[in-house]
Design a protein around this motif. Sequence first.
Motif, PDB file in Angstrom:
ATOM      1  N   VAL A  94      -3.143  -0.004   8.000  1.00  0.00           N
ATOM      2  CA  VAL A  94      -2.447  -1.211   8.451  1.00  0.00           C
ATOM      3  C   VAL A  94      -2.756  -1.493   9.916  1.00  0.00           C
ATOM      4  O   VAL A  94      -2.783  -2.648  10.353  1.00  0.00           O
ATOM      5  CB  VAL A  94      -0.927  -1.102   8.197  1.00  0.00           C
ATOM      6  N   ILE A 112       3.281  -1.338   4.091  1.00  0.00           N
ATOM      7  CA  ILE A 112       2.936   0.075   3.911  1.00  0.00           C
ATOM      8  C   ILE A 112       4.199   0.862   3.606  1.00  0.00           C
ATOM      9  O   ILE A 112       5.216   0.697   4.296  1.00  0.00           O
ATOM     10  CB  ILE A 112       2.284   0.636   5.194  1.00  0.00           C
ATOM     11  N   VAL A 160       0.875  -1.177   0.000  1.00  0.00           N
ATOM     12  CA  VAL A 160       0.000   0.000   0.000  1.00  0.00           C
ATOM     13  C   VAL A 160       0.904   1.215   0.000  1.00  0.00           C
ATOM     14  O   VAL A 160       1.710   1.401   0.917  1.00  0.00           O
ATOM     15  CB  VAL A 160      -0.938   0.024   1.223  1.00  0.00           C
ATOM     16  N   LYS A 197      -2.465   5.438   4.888  1.00  0.00           N
ATOM     17  CA  LYS A 197      -1.973   4.061   4.785  1.00  0.00           C
ATOM     18  C   LYS A 197      -1.593   3.466   6.144  1.00  0.00           C
ATOM     19  O   LYS A 197      -1.850   2.279   6.393  1.00  0.00           O
ATOM     20  CB  LYS A 197      -0.800   3.989   3.805  1.00  0.00           C
ATOM     21  N   SER A 198      -0.989   4.251   7.043  1.00  0.00           N
ATOM     22  CA  SER A 198      -0.630   3.725   8.360  1.00  0.00           C
ATOM     23  C   SER A 198      -1.873   3.454   9.200  1.00  0.00           C
ATOM     24  O   SER A 198      -1.904   2.492   9.982  1.00  0.00           O
ATOM     25  CB  SER A 198       0.302   4.706   9.086  1.00  0.00           C
ATOM     26  N   ASP A 257       4.870  -1.527   8.696  1.00  0.00           N
ATOM     27  CA  ASP A 257       4.522  -0.118   8.598  1.00  0.00           C
ATOM     28  C   ASP A 257       5.789   0.702   8.372  1.00  0.00           C
ATOM     29  O   ASP A 257       6.527   1.001   9.311  1.00  0.00           O
ATOM     30  CB  ASP A 257       3.812   0.337   9.876  1.00  0.00           C
ATOM     31  N   GLU A 258       6.068   1.017   7.104  1.00  0.00           N
ATOM     32  CA  GLU A 258       7.261   1.796   6.727  1.00  0.00           C
ATOM     33  C   GLU A 258       8.532   1.139   7.290  1.00  0.00           C
ATOM     34  O   GLU A 258       9.400   1.807   7.854  1.00  0.00           O
ATOM     35  CB  GLU A 258       7.143   3.239   7.223  1.00  0.00           C
TER      36      GLU A 258
END
Length: 344
Positions: A48, A197, A36, A44-45, A165-166
């Motif tokens: 997730v 993400i 994503v 986006k965060s 997440d990143e």
Amino acid sequence: MIEFKNLTKVFQDKKREVKALHDVSLQVKEGSIFGVIGYSGAGKSTLVRMANLLEKPTSGQVLFEGKDLIKLSGSQLNDVRQQMGMIFQSFNLLKTGTVYDNIALPLKLTGVPKAEIDKRVAQYIQIVGLQDKLKVYPAQLSGGQKQRVAIARALAHEPKVLLCDEATSALDPDTTEAILELLSKINKELGITILLITHEMNVVQKICHEVAVMEQGEVIEQGSVIDVFSKPQTETAKRFIHSLFNDDIPGDLFRKLKTNGKLVSLSFIGESAGDPALAMVTKKYDVFPSILGGNITDLKERPFGRLIVHLDGSESEAQKAIHYLEESGVIVEAYTKEDPTHGN
């Protein structure tokens, strides 16, 4: 495996409402790596964090293996969360614990026997390649090593899904490459589904099977990575793809060339990337191609190339050349000044 249905999330910010997500629907297939991507503030965060209900939606459904998580009891939800490992940008390691402690502690808290903990720590620290760091503290590790510890910790619960997440945003390019290779290996060898993400298109390019593009809390485009790369439908997707290629044309050159011949963008995927279609154009038609920018990169282990080309010749011959390129499997689009992904 994971399905988001019509998710909406509204936060209350003092006297106003902030809609972080609006009617988002996605399906993450078992065994896939689903990316994503979106710019800061795209939502986006928040999305997730919905996967394991760390953030609860204002409306909509979150399904895991067909179960609606919102309807589960607290204990049932905790059982599901054990099947979802989570990896963060900031690693979230316990500073006062060794690498062993960081991997073992979550297992201790859930009542896993000591012998099983030792077995899992040894197994997953080997997978991430840090066997010699078990007694080391996080302060003594590099950023990439810290993320490997975080990945081993997430794997120790033997989850079915990894939520990232990143996960590579705080890392340098070489370390990012190594972490992406590790995640790809985990997906292939352990069969773990990954929901990833990111705001970096090279991350999607390297390991994802499918991708969704988000903007202002909405999914504006989704599909296989190959389809989205080769035929982006939205300006946001085009900007992300453009970030991988050096295909800007200075304004003066653009204005000079657009009055003589055709300026086109050529996309090559898979086998067509290695075919000499462009070279054959000069032999078949009275046109002279000049490559002005672009390159070839790997797209999920398949070559993907994008070139900006000036076809110098008459309108009729240029059209014949374009038709030949299209028949050869090349995606041909007009290069226009108005396209915001290109130079002015």
